[in-house]
Design a protein around this motif. Structure first.
Motif, short mmCIF file in Angstrom:
data_model
loop_
_atom_site.label_atom_id
_atom_site.label_comp_id
_atom_site.label_asym_id
_atom_site.label_seq_id
_atom_site.Cartn_x
_atom_site.Cartn_y
_atom_site.Cartn_z
N ASP A 145 -3.13 -10.85 6.14
CA ASP A 145 -1.78 -11.02 5.61
C ASP A 145 -1.82 -10.82 4.10
OD1 ASP A 145 0.43 -13.05 4.46
OD2 ASP A 145 1.01 -12.31 6.45
N PRO A 146 -0.88 -10.08 3.53
CA PRO A 146 -0.90 -9.85 2.08
C PRO A 146 -0.93 -11.15 1.27
CG PRO A 146 0.73 -8.44 3.11
CD PRO A 146 0.22 -9.36 4.17
N SER A 147 -0.26 -12.18 1.75
CA SER A 147 -0.24 -13.44 1.00
C SER A 147 -1.63 -14.06 0.90
CB SER A 147 0.75 -14.43 1.62
OG SER A 147 0.34 -14.78 2.92
N SER A 148 -2.49 -13.79 1.87
CA SER A 148 -3.83 -14.36 1.82
C SER A 148 -4.67 -13.71 0.71
CB SER A 148 -4.55 -14.22 3.17
OG SER A 148 -4.84 -12.87 3.44
N LEU A 149 -4.26 -12.53 0.28
CA LEU A 149 -4.99 -11.87 -0.81
C LEU A 149 -4.59 -12.39 -2.18
CD1 LEU A 149 -4.99 -8.11 0.25
CD2 LEU A 149 -6.93 -9.66 0.19
N SER A 162 -4.31 -7.25 -12.00
CA SER A 162 -2.89 -7.20 -11.64
C SER A 162 -2.56 -5.96 -10.82
CB SER A 162 -2.03 -7.22 -12.91
OG SER A 162 -2.22 -8.39 -13.62
N PRO A 163 -3.06 -5.88 -9.59
CA PRO A 163 -2.70 -4.72 -8.77
C PRO A 163 -1.23 -4.79 -8.40
CG PRO A 163 -3.90 -6.29 -7.46
CD PRO A 163 -3.92 -6.80 -8.87
N GLY A 164 -0.61 -3.65 -8.24
CA GLY A 164 0.79 -3.60 -7.83
C GLY A 164 0.95 -4.08 -6.40
N PHE A 165 2.17 -4.47 -6.09
CA PHE A 165 2.48 -4.99 -4.76
C PHE A 165 2.15 -3.96 -3.67
CE2 PHE A 165 5.58 -5.93 -1.34
CZ PHE A 165 5.10 -7.17 -0.98
N THR A 166 2.42 -2.69 -3.96
CA THR A 166 2.14 -1.66 -2.95
C THR A 166 0.64 -1.56 -2.68
OG1 THR A 166 2.18 0.02 -4.68
CG2 THR A 166 4.20 -0.28 -3.42
N LYS A 167 -0.17 -1.75 -3.72
CA LYS A 167 -1.62 -1.72 -3.51
C LYS A 167 -2.07 -2.93 -2.67
CE LYS A 167 -3.10 1.00 -7.49
NZ LYS A 167 -1.87 1.47 -8.05
N ILE A 168 -1.48 -4.08 -2.94
CA ILE A 168 -1.80 -5.28 -2.15
C ILE A 168 -1.48 -5.03 -0.68
CG2 ILE A 168 -1.13 -7.70 -1.72
CD1 ILE A 168 -2.79 -7.48 -4.22
N LEU A 169 -0.33 -4.43 -0.41
CA LEU A 169 0.07 -4.15 0.97
C LEU A 169 -0.90 -3.17 1.65
CD1 LEU A 169 3.96 -3.81 0.70
CD2 LEU A 169 2.64 -5.72 1.63
N LYS A 170 -1.29 -2.13 0.91
CA LYS A 170 -2.24 -1.15 1.47
C LYS A 170 -3.58 -1.81 1.79
CE LYS A 170 -0.37 2.92 -0.90
NZ LYS A 170 -0.63 3.94 -1.91
N LEU A 171 -4.09 -2.62 0.85
CA LEU A 171 -5.38 -3.29 1.06
C LEU A 171 -5.30 -4.26 2.24
CD1 LEU A 171 -6.39 -3.90 -2.66
CD2 LEU A 171 -7.50 -2.33 -1.04
#
Length: 143
Positions: A67-71, A51-60
């Protein structure tokens, strides 16, 4: 779970590792570029953190140029396998107006979508088709 954390697929770690390697990055490289610790990234890749935070998803996503949604998709877009409307709605927590939809709300949404897709909207049945859809929507609003 913190507000900005997301429940994501068990396949997230595999996708992350695959994208990292595809970009020719080591864990250290990804850590340096994203500002996320190597140990945290390693645990994500191994599936030990889910459960990574949204900010981590954006950084990755930014570092990996995706695109973040693809992750965070239900199957992380790793296959072209089609999913049903039910699978799509029930595979994630869905938020609307700062509230998570319940299973009952999701069931009604599935029924509404399927009804809209199945009705013919022809001839004399148009009014009854619209009435059927309106009744389902009213039921959803009452939940």
């Amino acid at each position: 779970m913190e507000r900005d954390e997301m429940l994501i697929s068990d396949e997230f770690g595999k996708m992350l590792k695959s994208l990292r390697k595809k970009r020719g990055l080591t864990l250290a490289d990804l850590s340096d570029l994203s500002g996320i610790s190597i140990s945290y990234l390693n645990r994500l890749e191994k599936g030990e953190r889910k459960s990574p935070g949204f900010t981590k998803i954006l950084k990755l996503a930014k570092v990996l140029k995706v695109d973040p949604s693809s992750l965070v998709g239900s199957d992380l877009n790793m296959t072209d396998k089609p999913v049903s409307i039910s699978e799509l709605l029930f595979s994630a927590q869905i938020e609307h107006n700062d509230e998570i939809l319940t299973a009952s709300q999701k069931e009604l949404l599935v029924e509404i979508i399927e009804t809209v897709l199945l009705v013919k909207f022809e001839g004399t049945s148009i009014l009854s088709d619209l009435q059927q859809i309106a009744e389902l929507i009213s039921e959803l609003k009452e939940l």
